[in-house]
Design a protein around this motif. Structure first.
Motif, PDB file in Angstrom:
ATOM      1  N   THR A  78      -8.401  58.843 -38.917  1.00  0.00           N
ATOM      2  CA  THR A  78      -7.703  57.647 -38.448  1.00  0.00           C
ATOM      3  C   THR A  78      -8.303  57.096 -37.154  1.00  0.00           C
ATOM      4  O   THR A  78      -8.217  55.897 -36.897  1.00  0.00           O
ATOM      5  N   ASN A  79      -8.925  57.967 -36.359  1.00  0.00           N
ATOM      6  CA  ASN A  79      -9.549  57.488 -35.120  1.00  0.00           C
ATOM      7  C   ASN A  79     -11.012  57.104 -35.309  1.00  0.00           C
ATOM      8  O   ASN A  79     -11.749  56.933 -34.339  1.00  0.00           O
ATOM      9  N   HIS A  80     -11.434  56.942 -36.578  1.00  0.00           N
ATOM     10  CA  HIS A  80     -12.779  56.447 -36.883  1.00  0.00           C
ATOM     11  C   HIS A  80     -12.734  55.098 -37.601  1.00  0.00           C
ATOM     12  O   HIS A  80     -13.792  54.545 -37.944  1.00  0.00           O
ATOM     13  N   VAL A  81     -11.535  54.565 -37.842  1.00  0.00           N
ATOM     14  CA  VAL A  81     -11.408  53.372 -38.683  1.00  0.00           C
ATOM     15  C   VAL A  81     -12.166  52.182 -38.099  1.00  0.00           C
ATOM     16  O   VAL A  81     -12.909  51.477 -38.816  1.00  0.00           O
ATOM     17  N   ALA A 134     -18.080  58.098 -31.870  1.00  0.00           N
ATOM     18  CA  ALA A 134     -16.749  58.409 -32.375  1.00  0.00           C
ATOM     19  C   ALA A 134     -16.434  59.856 -32.028  1.00  0.00           C
ATOM     20  O   ALA A 134     -17.342  60.699 -31.966  1.00  0.00           O
ATOM     21  N   PRO A 135     -15.159  60.197 -31.823  1.00  0.00           N
ATOM     22  CA  PRO A 135     -14.786  61.574 -31.489  1.00  0.00           C
ATOM     23  C   PRO A 135     -14.890  62.498 -32.684  1.00  0.00           C
ATOM     24  O   PRO A 135     -14.705  62.084 -33.829  1.00  0.00           O
ATOM     25  N   ILE A 136     -15.195  63.777 -32.414  1.00  0.00           N
ATOM     26  CA  ILE A 136     -15.219  64.793 -33.460  1.00  0.00           C
ATOM     27  C   ILE A 136     -13.880  65.495 -33.496  1.00  0.00           C
ATOM     28  O   ILE A 136     -13.350  65.888 -32.459  1.00  0.00           O
ATOM     29  N   ALA A 137     -13.329  65.658 -34.691  1.00  0.00           N
ATOM     30  CA  ALA A 137     -12.075  66.385 -34.853  1.00  0.00           C
ATOM     31  C   ALA A 137     -12.386  67.867 -34.979  1.00  0.00           C
ATOM     32  O   ALA A 137     -13.148  68.271 -35.856  1.00  0.00           O
ATOM     33  N   LYS A 154     -15.401  50.141 -39.734  1.00  0.00           N
ATOM     34  CA  LYS A 154     -15.402  48.690 -39.954  1.00  0.00           C
ATOM     35  C   LYS A 154     -16.618  48.041 -39.291  1.00  0.00           C
ATOM     36  O   LYS A 154     -17.227  47.116 -39.861  1.00  0.00           O
ATOM     37  N   THR A 155     -16.985  48.529 -38.114  1.00  0.00           N
ATOM     38  CA  THR A 155     -18.194  48.021 -37.462  1.00  0.00           C
ATOM     39  C   THR A 155     -19.416  48.285 -38.316  1.00  0.00           C
ATOM     40  O   THR A 155     -20.263  47.404 -38.531  1.00  0.00           O
ATOM     41  N   GLN A 156     -19.517  49.500 -38.833  1.00  0.00           N
ATOM     42  CA  GLN A 156     -20.659  49.859 -39.673  1.00  0.00           C
ATOM     43  C   GLN A 156     -20.699  49.029 -40.957  1.00  0.00           C
ATOM     44  O   GLN A 156     -21.769  48.595 -41.395  1.00  0.00           O
ATOM     45  N   LEU A 157     -19.539  48.798 -41.553  1.00  0.00           N
ATOM     46  CA  LEU A 157     -19.483  48.024 -42.800  1.00  0.00           C
ATOM     47  C   LEU A 157     -19.908  46.573 -42.598  1.00  0.00           C
ATOM     48  O   LEU A 157     -20.300  45.900 -43.553  1.00  0.00           O
ATOM     49  N   ARG A 161      -7.549  65.127 -26.492  1.00  0.00           N
ATOM     50  CA  ARG A 161      -7.216  64.773 -25.099  1.00  0.00           C
ATOM     51  C   ARG A 161      -8.407  64.198 -24.342  1.00  0.00           C
ATOM     52  O   ARG A 161      -8.246  63.302 -23.503  1.00  0.00           O
ATOM     53  N   SER A 162      -9.602  64.690 -24.648  1.00  0.00           N
ATOM     54  CA  SER A 162     -10.782  64.194 -23.930  1.00  0.00           C
ATOM     55  C   SER A 162     -11.079  62.737 -24.266  1.00  0.00           C
ATOM     56  O   SER A 162     -11.765  62.047 -23.502  1.00  0.00           O
ATOM     57  N   GLN A 163     -10.563  62.251 -25.410  1.00  0.00           N
ATOM     58  CA  GLN A 163     -10.761  60.854 -25.784  1.00  0.00           C
ATOM     59  C   GLN A 163      -9.686  59.948 -25.197  1.00  0.00           C
ATOM     60  O   GLN A 163      -9.866  58.741 -25.097  1.00  0.00           O
TER      61      GLN A 163
END
Length: 318
Positions: free
Chosen positions: A264-267, A314-317, A271-274, A109-111
């Protein structure tokens, strides 16, 4: 063979292309593969990823926390390390003592909700202040259960005795370097239900050959984007300092992964890192005047020549 930072990037690319879509404990969802290995030659530089900035200070303070056998985040917060906050915070907001706004699923929710994120940050700041300044509160809500440090340094036996696995493995490396029993386990089935997070990096083994100390880690659950870069650097650092105490050179770090996944919320972040080019790894400088792993402090470590690309949030799960 997956080697060095490019090996890490290649595995991330492979997961995006071939990973199975899976549900998970956090209700975030992952792309997952099973059973892969990466190798890092520690003579070629300290393996702190360069395709995004990784905060070395946080890796050092967390490792020292493990080595001390500590399980309370108060030490981490005292060193401005917030990487375990969410798990302790969850203990508080799920308790009868908590009287603030509803924090259910705060990680997600915070994201997604700006207004909720403001409430969340307010409650997190209250929580951190209480951990730092209220000893009773810290004891009640800052402790994460019998996580890594407890198992490494104070494994409780069925005879109500304790085993200092880390001290014992150092003694064994010194006195019987060819042993195949240089093992430390963080996975204690009896204690797992009482941990804020069951150990992801579950077992590590050392190996001595040609005057060099190598380490292999088995990691049951590997968050490729956020967690794994920390794990690589942390166990490389552990290998360096144990090698130093035992009069050996650092050899290889071998990272064996069970469930290797990308949330899924890090995809998009992956891609940016790759899309970035790797740069040379930095060198690690250790205070050689310290003889024991148990005497090291944060100021005893320095990176030379670390020139990474910018960090990627990126958010932490949880």
């Amino acid at each position: 063979m997956l080697t060095g930072e490019q090996g890490y990037l290649d595995l991330s690319k492979y997961i995006l292309k071939n990973g199975t879509k899976k549900h998970d404990r956090t209700n975030t969802g992952t792309y997952s593969v099973f059973g892969h290995q990466m190798r890092f030659d520690l003579s070629e530089g300290f393996p702190l990823l360069t395709t995004k900035k990784i905060p070395f200070r946080l890796i050092v303070s967390e490792l020292l926390w493990f080595i001390k056998g500590d399980t309370n985040i108060q030490y981490l917060l005292q060193n401005n390390n917030n990487i375990w906050n969410e798990w302790a915070f969850k203990n508080w907001v799920d308790s009868d003592d908590y009287e603030g706004p509803d924090m259910t699923d705060f990680g997600i929710r915070s994201q997604q909700d700006y207004e909720f994120n403001l409430l969340y940050q307010e409650q997190m700041n209250i929580f951190k202040e209480n951990i730092l300044n209220d000893h009773v509160f810290a004891e009640k809500f800052g402790d994460l259960g019998n996580v890594y440090g407890k198992q490494w340094r104070d494994w409780k036996t069925s005879q109500n005795e304790t085993i200092d696995q880390l001290k014992d493995v150092i003694d064994l490396i010194r006195n019987n370097p060819d042993s195949r029993r240089h093992i430390v386990s963080a996975w204690n089935p009896e204690d797992v239900p009482n941990m804020a997070l069951p150990p992801c990096h579950t077992l590590f083994q050392f190996y001595v050959a040609d005057g060099k100390l190598s380490c292999q880690l088995y990691q049951r659950s590997a968050d490729m984007f956020i967690g794994v870069p920390f794990n690589i650097a942390s166990y490389a650092l552990l290998t360096h300092i144990i090698a130093h105490e035992c009069g050996l050179e650092a050899g290889e770090f071998v990272h064996t992964l069970g469930d290797a996944h990308i949330y899924t919320n890090h995809v998009e972040q992956v891609k940016t890192q790759l899309g970035r080019q790797t740069r040379p790894f930095p060198a690690l400088k250790i205070n050689r005047e310290k003889e024991s792993i148990f005497d090291f402090e944060l100021s005893d470590f320095e990176l030379i020549g670390y020139n990474p690309h910018p960090s990627i949030k990126a958010p932490i799960a949880v």
